[in-house]
Design a protein around this motif. Structure first.
Motif, PDB file in Angstrom:
ATOM      1  N   ILE A  45       0.778  -1.135  -0.073  1.00 26.46           N
ATOM      2  CA  ILE A  45       0.014  -0.111  -0.139  1.00 26.46           C
ATOM      3  C   ILE A  45       0.870   1.348  -0.013  1.00 26.46           C
ATOM      4  O   ILE A  45       1.647   1.395   1.050  1.00 26.46           O
ATOM      5  N   LEU A  46       0.793   2.119  -0.942  1.00 24.16           N
ATOM      6  CA  LEU A  46       1.266   3.540  -1.155  1.00 24.16           C
ATOM      7  C   LEU A  46       0.487   4.407  -0.907  1.00 24.16           C
ATOM      8  O   LEU A  46      -0.367   4.748  -1.887  1.00 24.16           O
ATOM      9  N   LEU A  47       0.797   5.235  -0.138  1.00 26.03           N
ATOM     10  CA  LEU A  47      -0.028   6.456   0.308  1.00 26.03           C
ATOM     11  C   LEU A  47       0.679   7.584   0.202  1.00 26.03           C
ATOM     12  O   LEU A  47       1.824   7.699   0.473  1.00 26.03           O
ATOM     13  N   GLY A  48       0.320   8.841  -0.093  1.00 22.68           N
ATOM     14  CA  GLY A  48       0.979  10.116  -0.202  1.00 22.68           C
ATOM     15  C   GLY A  48       1.318  10.594   1.052  1.00 22.68           C
ATOM     16  O   GLY A  48       1.010  10.216   2.310  1.00 22.68           O
ATOM     17  N   ASP A  49       2.440  11.141   1.209  1.00 29.32           N
ATOM     18  CA  ASP A  49       3.211  11.740   2.370  1.00 29.32           C
ATOM     19  C   ASP A  49       2.077  12.882   2.561  1.00 29.32           C
ATOM     20  O   ASP A  49       2.240  13.983   1.949  1.00 29.32           O
ATOM     21  N   PRO A  50       1.676  12.708   3.816  1.00 34.41           N
ATOM     22  CA  PRO A  50       0.915  13.872   4.430  1.00 34.41           C
ATOM     23  C   PRO A  50       1.614  15.210   4.165  1.00 34.41           C
ATOM     24  O   PRO A  50       1.167  16.362   4.357  1.00 34.41           O
ATOM     25  N   ASP A  51       2.935  15.207   4.717  1.00 33.71           N
ATOM     26  CA  ASP A  51       3.856  16.392   4.876  1.00 33.71           C
ATOM     27  C   ASP A  51       4.515  16.683   3.511  1.00 33.71           C
ATOM     28  O   ASP A  51       5.337  17.514   3.613  1.00 33.71           O
ATOM     29  N   GLY A  52       4.183  16.083   2.565  1.00 36.06           N
ATOM     30  CA  GLY A  52       4.785  16.245   1.414  1.00 36.06           C
ATOM     31  C   GLY A  52       4.453  17.062   0.290  1.00 36.06           C
ATOM     32  O   GLY A  52       3.327  17.808   0.495  1.00 36.06           O
ATOM     33  N   ALA A  53       5.202  17.607  -0.330  1.00 37.29           N
ATOM     34  CA  ALA A  53       4.748  18.886  -1.434  1.00 37.29           C
ATOM     35  C   ALA A  53       3.717  18.508  -2.465  1.00 37.29           C
ATOM     36  O   ALA A  53       2.741  19.286  -2.733  1.00 37.29           O
ATOM     37  N   CYS A  54       3.671  17.286  -2.735  1.00 32.06           N
ATOM     38  CA  CYS A  54       3.071  16.832  -3.791  1.00 32.06           C
ATOM     39  C   CYS A  54       1.448  16.730  -3.226  1.00 32.06           C
ATOM     40  O   CYS A  54       0.423  17.019  -3.899  1.00 32.06           O
ATOM     41  N   VAL A  55       1.304  16.268  -2.027  1.00 27.47           N
ATOM     42  CA  VAL A  55      -0.052  16.327  -1.394  1.00 27.47           C
ATOM     43  C   VAL A  55      -0.388  17.616  -1.381  1.00 27.47           C
ATOM     44  O   VAL A  55      -1.842  17.799  -1.440  1.00 27.47           O
ATOM     45  N   ALA A  56       0.087  18.593  -0.725  1.00 32.39           N
ATOM     46  CA  ALA A  56      -0.044  19.795  -0.491  1.00 32.39           C
ATOM     47  C   ALA A  56      -0.553  20.668  -1.771  1.00 32.39           C
ATOM     48  O   ALA A  56      -1.566  21.407  -2.023  1.00 32.39           O
ATOM     49  N   GLY A  63      -9.022  22.334  -4.452  1.00 29.73           N
ATOM     50  CA  GLY A  63      -9.613  23.272  -3.379  1.00 29.73           C
ATOM     51  C   GLY A  63     -10.044  22.691  -2.104  1.00 29.73           C
ATOM     52  O   GLY A  63     -10.730  23.251  -1.468  1.00 29.73           O
ATOM     53  N   VAL A  64      -9.210  21.726  -1.811  1.00 34.44           N
ATOM     54  CA  VAL A  64      -9.647  21.164  -0.369  1.00 34.44           C
ATOM     55  C   VAL A  64      -8.326  21.341   0.646  1.00 34.44           C
ATOM     56  O   VAL A  64      -8.512  21.033   1.776  1.00 34.44           O
ATOM     57  N   GLY A  65      -7.510  22.069   0.326  1.00 35.71           N
ATOM     58  CA  GLY A  65      -6.441  22.494   1.230  1.00 35.71           C
ATOM     59  C   GLY A  65      -5.738  21.378   1.809  1.00 35.71           C
ATOM     60  O   GLY A  65      -5.595  20.379   1.605  1.00 35.71           O
ATOM     61  N   GLU A  66      -5.644  21.468   3.240  1.00 31.59           N
ATOM     62  CA  GLU A  66      -5.056  20.650   4.089  1.00 31.59           C
ATOM     63  C   GLU A  66      -5.954  19.304   4.415  1.00 31.59           C
ATOM     64  O   GLU A  66      -5.243  18.550   5.010  1.00 31.59           O
ATOM     65  N   SER A  67      -7.362  19.637   3.889  1.00 31.42           N
ATOM     66  CA  SER A  67      -7.985  18.253   4.303  1.00 31.42           C
ATOM     67  C   SER A  67      -7.360  17.187   3.371  1.00 31.42           C
ATOM     68  O   SER A  67      -7.695  15.934   3.783  1.00 31.42           O
ATOM     69  N   MET A  68      -6.504  17.195   2.274  1.00 32.20           N
ATOM     70  CA  MET A  68      -6.029  16.082   1.654  1.00 32.20           C
ATOM     71  C   MET A  68      -5.186  15.232   2.675  1.00 32.20           C
ATOM     72  O   MET A  68      -4.943  13.994   2.777  1.00 32.20           O
ATOM     73  N   ALA A  69      -4.108  16.116   3.160  1.00 32.57           N
ATOM     74  CA  ALA A  69      -3.234  15.725   4.267  1.00 32.57           C
ATOM     75  C   ALA A  69      -4.024  15.105   5.362  1.00 32.57           C
ATOM     76  O   ALA A  69      -3.515  13.906   5.940  1.00 32.57           O
ATOM     77  N   ALA A  70      -4.999  15.519   5.844  1.00 40.23           N
ATOM     78  CA  ALA A  70      -6.028  14.951   6.882  1.00 40.23           C
ATOM     79  C   ALA A  70      -6.475  13.776   6.574  1.00 40.23           C
ATOM     80  O   ALA A  70      -6.515  12.718   7.360  1.00 40.23           O
ATOM     81  N   LYS A  71      -6.966  13.475   5.370  1.00 42.53           N
ATOM     82  CA  LYS A  71      -7.466  12.239   4.706  1.00 42.53           C
ATOM     83  C   LYS A  71      -6.510  11.308   4.952  1.00 42.53           C
ATOM     84  O   LYS A  71      -6.578   9.944   5.285  1.00 42.53           O
ATOM     85  N   ILE A  72      -5.248  11.657   4.347  1.00 47.02           N
ATOM     86  CA  ILE A  72      -4.229  10.555   4.626  1.00 47.02           C
ATOM     87  C   ILE A  72      -3.650  10.011   5.963  1.00 47.02           C
ATOM     88  O   ILE A  72      -3.508   8.801   6.249  1.00 47.02           O
ATOM     89  N   ARG A  73      -3.887  11.135   6.699  1.00 44.76           N
ATOM     90  CA  ARG A  73      -3.545  10.788   8.353  1.00 44.76           C
ATOM     91  C   ARG A  73      -4.562   9.823   8.803  1.00 44.76           C
ATOM     92  O   ARG A  73      -4.411   8.915   9.653  1.00 44.76           O
ATOM     93  N   ASN A  74      -5.970   9.959   8.417  1.00 44.80           N
ATOM     94  CA  ASN A  74      -7.045   9.156   8.875  1.00 44.80           C
ATOM     95  C   ASN A  74      -6.928   7.775   8.224  1.00 44.80           C
ATOM     96  O   ASN A  74      -7.231   6.894   9.030  1.00 44.80           O
ATOM     97  N   ALA A  75      -6.541   7.763   7.009  1.00 45.81           N
ATOM     98  CA  ALA A  75      -6.163   6.394   6.348  1.00 45.81           C
ATOM     99  C   ALA A  75      -5.268   5.567   7.223  1.00 45.81           C
ATOM    100  O   ALA A  75      -5.370   4.481   7.306  1.00 45.81           O
ATOM    101  N   LEU A  76      -4.269   6.343   7.590  1.00 44.98           N
ATOM    102  CA  LEU A  76      -3.152   5.652   8.175  1.00 44.98           C
ATOM    103  C   LEU A  76      -3.517   5.108   9.567  1.00 44.98           C
ATOM    104  O   LEU A  76      -2.988   4.236  10.159  1.00 44.98           O
ATOM    105  N   VAL A  77      -4.499   5.906  10.122  1.00 50.02           N
ATOM    106  CA  VAL A  77      -5.030   5.199  11.320  1.00 50.02           C
ATOM    107  C   VAL A  77      -5.887   3.973  11.323  1.00 50.02           C
ATOM    108  O   VAL A  77      -5.703   3.032  12.002  1.00 50.02           O
ATOM    109  N   HIS A  78      -6.610   4.123  10.158  1.00 50.44           N
ATOM    110  CA  HIS A  78      -7.386   2.744   9.941  1.00 50.44           C
ATOM    111  C   HIS A  78      -6.473   1.638   9.481  1.00 50.44           C
ATOM    112  O   HIS A  78      -6.801   0.625   9.547  1.00 50.44           O
ATOM    113  N   TYR A  79      -5.286   1.978   8.861  1.00 50.45           N
ATOM    114  CA  TYR A  79      -4.353   0.918   8.312  1.00 50.45           C
ATOM    115  C   TYR A  79      -3.629   0.404   9.573  1.00 50.45           C
ATOM    116  O   TYR A  79      -2.810  -0.601   9.156  1.00 50.45           O
TER     117      TYR A  79
END
Length: 153
Positions: A45-56, A63-79
């Motif tokens: 499983i490969l997820l975007g780095d929530p602190d990475g430039a590409c995710v930002a 148009g969702v700003g920081e919520s993209m990084a928040a989604k990844i952090r949420n997915a990591l909790v589930h995983y």
């Protein structure tokens, strides 16, 4: 379709996305991934780095700003539970994704990304690898390139 795809895997399951939160929130999918890994199927499983430039940048583009990084952090909790299962490897990447890739052996679901459109609202294509050099092989090569430059969680 996702359950069927992953249940059919005999050798390898691969997920390449920024967040893929819909998978992580689906307990049935999580059970299938764990079961397949316990049966000897490699799960990567490969997820975007929530602190990475590409995710930002993707968050800004959608148009969702920081919520993209928040989604990844949420997915990591589930995983988190899957990280304890032998045969499951979860990594982070900081690459531009033109497509999300969901693989079960030679069957792939490809989610092309469209500028300004959330991945969940873009179409999904079903491809099957039949030989080297076909369209599916191209996506598998891309997966391997991202895997090679990713980092462990």
């Amino acid at each position: 379709m996702w359950h069927q795809l992953f249940r059919a895997a005999r050798d390898e399951i691969g997920v390449l996305a920024y967040a893929g939160l819909f998978l992580a929130e689906d307990m049935g999918i999580m059970r299938v991934l764990a079961q397949r890994a316990r049966a000897g199927v490699a799960v990567r499983i490969l997820l975007g780095d929530p602190d990475g430039a590409c995710v930002a940048e993707r968050g800004s583009d959608e148009g969702v700003g920081e919520s993209m990084a928040a989604k990844i952090r949420n997915a990591l909790v589930h995983y988190r539970a899957l990280r304890e299962v032998a045969g499951v490897d979860i990594r982070l990447h900081d690459t531009v994704l033109y497509n999300s890739v969901y693989r079960a052996d030679d069957d792939l679901l490809i989610n092309p990304h469209a500028y300004g459109i959330a991945a969940a609202h873009a179409p999904v294509l079903h491809l099957r690898r039949t030989e080297d050099g076909d369209m599916a092989s191209t996506h598998l090569e891309s997966f391997e390139r991202v895997w090679a430059c990713s980092s462990s969680v």
